[in-house]
Design a protein around this motif. Structure first.
Motif, PDB file in Angstrom:
ATOM      1  N   ILE A   7       3.702 -10.444  -1.570  1.00 11.93           N
ATOM      2  CA  ILE A   7       2.436  -9.874  -1.103  1.00 11.93           C
ATOM      3  C   ILE A   7       1.248 -10.590  -1.742  1.00 11.93           C
ATOM      4  N   THR A  55       0.766  -3.292  -5.401  1.00  9.73           N
ATOM      5  CA  THR A  55       1.341  -3.878  -4.193  1.00  9.73           C
ATOM      6  C   THR A  55       0.970  -3.091  -2.943  1.00  9.73           C
ATOM      7  N   ALA A  56       1.042  -1.771  -3.019  1.00 11.20           N
ATOM      8  CA  ALA A  56       0.709  -0.946  -1.855  1.00 11.20           C
ATOM      9  C   ALA A  56      -0.746  -1.146  -1.433  1.00 11.20           C
ATOM     10  N   ILE A  66      -1.104  -4.505   0.324  1.00 10.68           N
ATOM     11  CA  ILE A  66      -0.556  -4.452   1.680  1.00 10.68           C
ATOM     12  C   ILE A  66      -1.589  -3.876   2.644  1.00 10.68           C
ATOM     13  N   GLU A  67      -2.250  -2.799   2.241  1.00 16.53           N
ATOM     14  CA  GLU A  67      -3.273  -2.195   3.097  1.00 16.53           C
ATOM     15  C   GLU A  67      -4.456  -3.135   3.288  1.00 16.53           C
ATOM     16  N   LYS A  85      -3.488  -5.735   5.844  1.00 17.91           N
ATOM     17  CA  LYS A  85      -3.533  -5.169   7.196  1.00 17.91           C
ATOM     18  C   LYS A  85      -4.960  -5.138   7.730  1.00 17.91           C
ATOM     19  N   CYS A 132      11.319  -7.104   1.780  1.00 14.33           N
ATOM     20  CA  CYS A 132      10.259  -8.066   2.080  1.00 14.33           C
ATOM     21  C   CYS A 132      10.087  -8.245   3.586  1.00 14.33           C
ATOM     22  N   VAL A 149       8.509  -5.220   5.218  1.00 14.92           N
ATOM     23  CA  VAL A 149       7.061  -5.150   4.994  1.00 14.92           C
ATOM     24  C   VAL A 149       6.341  -6.174   5.868  1.00 14.92           C
ATOM     25  N   GLU A 201       6.101  -4.575   9.091  1.00 12.45           N
ATOM     26  CA  GLU A 201       5.095  -3.513   9.038  1.00 12.45           C
ATOM     27  C   GLU A 201       3.681  -4.089   9.149  1.00 12.45           C
ATOM     28  N   ILE A 202       3.423  -5.182   8.439  1.00  9.97           N
ATOM     29  CA  ILE A 202       2.105  -5.826   8.506  1.00  9.97           C
ATOM     30  C   ILE A 202       1.837  -6.326   9.918  1.00  9.97           C
TER      31      ILE A 202
END
Length: 390
Positions: free
Chosen positions: A194, A210-211, A214-215, A218, A247, A250, A253-254
């Motif tokens: 990430i 990390t969370a 990720i946001e 996005k 991985c 995610v 998800e992205i």
């Protein structure tokens, strides 16, 4: 002009981008996200071209390939100090008496234009020439497919076939900030992956967990952008078996959140692992309709193009070169050298023999000939033999 290979051409092309603590420090020095920067610069007093150039310079400086702190950038343009730049990017650049917002100063606008032009020209001049081989065309086609379809595309090929330089050259030849390239690394886990993606995209603060990152990714990625993830198979080399699947999940998800173009590049091990674990990776695999498979070794068509850039013809099978090597006269067949080296070691091993051959040609004050390439090949093979102790 003699072009180099489509894998790497030394210090100019093969440098690893600066990542980790250095890049995080650079990002912190700018202390603003790309979205906030655009918002803070967008008001009626600023010229659209000044805003565009300011954003370009921001993305350039926060790019992990050439990170530059705000203070260093101010010294380079040498028209305003770094505190003025900070006020502008935060939207707090105001008249000291009236408190009214002030536009980007004209001298700064000119400096931003000049910086962008100089760095663009410098990158163009320093970038090694890329041989326009059929394999390079396939790599670029994969990128186009991902961008146009706004879907995941798998690009699969062996090591040293030209994937990385093909992908980075595509990024460099397309809009800065719209094509993002991240090289993934072994044993880095989800957090490491990430961070690499965030650094490649640019304009993302690196202080969060990390969370949070990720946001931020996005929000930063847009449908008209292309995210290139290189060496995805490296994610398999981790301390935890589940990390690889986490991985890729995610990444899926992205993609689902952004709907941007996504290119996943790796060796055949990546596709093998994905297909062996369809249950865990079914969602990503089904989204990736396009799968571009590169040849297992440099093709004759590729080498014909590259050799032509060196003013050499592809050798006939029976053509033999005799060279003086040390105290011996040695004959070798260029065709067999290309076939064997390409099969065993890949494209880089061939182009390195061409580069090395150029050194011998310059010593002879002559143009590159097959005799020089054969001598380079023999020298490389000789260096692989350990010397005697006595």
């Amino acid at each position: 002009m003699a072009a180099q290979d489509t894998t790497s051409t030394g210090a100019d092309a093969g440098q690893e981008p600066v990542t980790g603590r250095v890049a995080e420090t650079v990002s912190a020095s700018w202390s603003v996200s790309l979205d906030d920067l655009r918002t803070n610069l967008t008001h009626e007093k600023n010229k659209p071209e000044d805003i565009e150039n300011f954003v370009w310079c921001y993305l350039y400086c926060t790019d992990s390939a050439h990170p530059m702190r705000r203070e260093e950038f101010a010294r380079k343009i040498a028209v305003v100090d770094h505190t003025t730049i900070l006020k502008l990017i935060r939207g707090t650049y105001r008249h000291p008496e009236t408190g009214e917002r002030m536009p980007i100063p004209e001298k700064l606008g000119r400096a931003l234009t000049m910086f962008r032009q100089l760095e663009t020209d410098r990158a163009r001049n320093l970038r090694p020439a890329i041989s326009r081989t059929p394999t390079l065309a396939r790599i670029w086609t994969a990128c186009d497919l991902a961008r146009e379809s706004q879907s995941p595309v798998f690009l699969i090929g062996p090591s040293h076939i030209g994937k990385t330089v093909g992908l980075t050259s595509y990024r460099d030849d397309h809009d800065h900030g719209m094509t993002c390239y991240a090289r993934l690394r072994a044993a880095s886990g989800l957090g490491g992956m990430i961070k690499e993606i965030a650094l490649a995209i640019g304009g993302i603060g690196m202080k969060g967990n990390t969370a949070t990152l990720i946001e931020s990714i996005k929000r930063r990625l847009k449908p008209n952008m292309l995210l290139i993830l290189d060496e995805v198979h490296e994610l398999m080399y981790t301390y935890r078996k589940e990390s690889f699947f986490a991985c890729l999940e995610v990444i899926r998800e992205i993609y689902d959140a952004c709907g941007c173009g996504l290119l996943l590049c790796g060796t055949s091990l990546l596709m093998k692992r994905v297909r062996e674990n369809r249950g865990e990776l079914e969602q990503l695999l089904r989204r990736g309709v396009h799968k571009v498979i590169l040849p297992s070794q440099p093709t004759k068509e590729d080498l014909t193009v590259i050799l032509g850039d060196y003013n050499l013809h592809f050798p006939e099978k029976g053509y033999t070169c005799a060279v003086r090597f040390g105290t011996k006269d040695i004959s070798d067949t260029p065709y067999e050298i290309l076939r064997q080296v390409g099969s065993e070691d890949g494209l880089k091993a061939i182009t390195e023999r061409l580069r090395y051959g150029l050194k011998f040609a310059r010593k002879d004050n002559a143009r590159l000939k097959w005799e020089h390439v054969v001598r380079a090949h023999l020298t490389i093979k000789q260096n692989e033999i350990p010397g005697d102790d006595w």
